[in-house]
Design an enzyme around this catalytic site. Sequence first.
Site, PDB file in Angstrom:
ATOM      1  N   PHE A   1      28.811  -9.788 -27.823  1.00 57.50           N
ATOM      2  CA  PHE A   1      29.613 -11.012 -27.977  1.00 57.50           C
ATOM      3  C   PHE A   1      28.836 -12.283 -27.633  1.00 57.50           C
ATOM      4  CE2 PHE A   1      30.592  -9.190 -23.748  1.00 57.50           C
ATOM      5  CZ  PHE A   1      30.217 -10.235 -22.920  1.00 57.50           C
TER       6      PHE A   1
ATOM      7  N   THR B   1      39.316 -11.152 -16.397  1.00 58.79           N
ATOM      8  CA  THR B   1      38.631 -11.726 -17.568  1.00 58.79           C
ATOM      9  C   THR B   1      39.483 -11.635 -18.825  1.00 58.79           C
ATOM     10  OG1 THR B   1      36.510 -11.086 -16.614  1.00 58.79           O
ATOM     11  CG2 THR B   1      36.509 -11.611 -18.957  1.00 58.79           C
TER      12      THR B   1
ATOM     13  N   TYR C   1      24.421 -18.665 -20.098  1.00 56.90           N
ATOM     14  CA  TYR C   1      24.935 -17.291 -20.182  1.00 56.90           C
ATOM     15  C   TYR C   1      23.839 -16.273 -20.492  1.00 56.90           C
ATOM     16  CZ  TYR C   1      29.983 -18.351 -19.958  1.00 56.90           C
ATOM     17  OH  TYR C   1      31.253 -18.694 -19.550  1.00 56.90           O
TER      18      TYR C   1
ATOM     19  N   ARG D   1      44.453 -17.288 -16.211  1.00 54.37           N
ATOM     20  CA  ARG D   1      44.249 -16.584 -17.479  1.00 54.37           C
ATOM     21  C   ARG D   1      45.539 -15.973 -18.005  1.00 54.37           C
ATOM     22  NH1 ARG D   1      38.476 -14.449 -15.363  1.00 54.37           N
ATOM     23  NH2 ARG D   1      37.120 -15.950 -16.421  1.00 54.37           N
TER      24      ARG D   1
ATOM     25  N   ASN E   1      39.007 -17.552 -22.779  1.00 52.76           N
ATOM     26  CA  ASN E   1      39.815 -17.232 -21.589  1.00 52.76           C
ATOM     27  C   ASN E   1      39.897 -18.382 -20.576  1.00 52.76           C
ATOM     28  OD1 ASN E   1      37.221 -17.013 -20.641  1.00 52.76           O
ATOM     29  ND2 ASN E   1      37.465 -14.995 -19.729  1.00 52.76           N
TER      30      ASN E   1
ATOM     31  N   GLU F   1      24.241 -21.540 -10.672  1.00 51.60           N
ATOM     32  CA  GLU F   1      25.091 -22.213 -11.658  1.00 51.60           C
ATOM     33  C   GLU F   1      25.371 -23.663 -11.260  1.00 51.60           C
ATOM     34  OE1 GLU F   1      27.227 -18.114 -13.261  1.00 51.60           O
ATOM     35  OE2 GLU F   1      28.471 -19.564 -12.174  1.00 51.60           O
TER      36      GLU F   1
ATOM     37  N   LYS G   1      37.030 -24.188 -19.943  1.00 56.47           N
ATOM     38  CA  LYS G   1      36.374 -23.886 -21.224  1.00 56.47           C
ATOM     39  C   LYS G   1      37.009 -24.645 -22.401  1.00 56.47           C
ATOM     40  CE  LYS G   1      34.800 -19.265 -19.863  1.00 56.47           C
ATOM     41  NZ  LYS G   1      34.674 -17.845 -20.310  1.00 56.47           N
TER      42      LYS G   1
ATOM     43  N   HIS H   1      35.737 -20.158 -16.385  1.00 59.43           N
ATOM     44  CA  HIS H   1      34.648 -19.328 -15.858  1.00 59.43           C
ATOM     45  C   HIS H   1      34.550 -19.599 -14.375  1.00 59.43           C
ATOM     46  CE1 HIS H   1      30.644 -17.687 -15.072  1.00 59.43           C
ATOM     47  NE2 HIS H   1      30.427 -18.795 -14.391  1.00 59.43           N
TER      48      HIS H   1
END
Length: 139
Positions: free
Chosen positions: A58, A92, A50, A103, A113, A127, A10, A116
């Site tokens: 969020f 998470t 997402y 993480r 974080n 995905e 990310k 994914h």
Amino acid sequence: ALERTFSIIKPDATRRNLTGAINKKFEDAGLRVVAQKRIQLSKAQAGEFYKVHAERPFYDELCEFMASAPIVAQVLEGEGAIAKNREVMGATNPSDAAAGTIRAEFAESVGENSVHGSDAPETAAVEIAYFFSGLELVG
Ligand code: CMP
């Protein structure tokens, strides 16, 4: 069984130059990077990826964040790759993540974080197909 899962490094992690450190965690766990590309998502593309979270409070923040810097989209292959990847990522929320996990070591918050990973074979297939063509998967 030999399995494939979808992974994202990310924006918080690419910004801090952690692509190699995170890939080392995957490789040390026996996961093989069989496809990988660094791309800049638009907010709309992040939102599409997402969309299962569209009703969560969020969601908007998540989409903004995922479009805030490049990501590295990947396919990881290995025995039980989906579960193994989730183990290596850790929980998470980094404050719940076990020591030594990605993480625990690198994530900044539950939102930022660092990684994914797909949660099931069906989501992994969807995905992977969102980001890669069959020709780009090189086992
Ligand atoms: P990921 O596995 O990519 O799937 C959905 C993401 O939403 C999750 O990781 C987190 O980064 C993010 N997320 C989950 N809960 C929260 C939260 N309470 N606040 C902000 N982001 C969250």
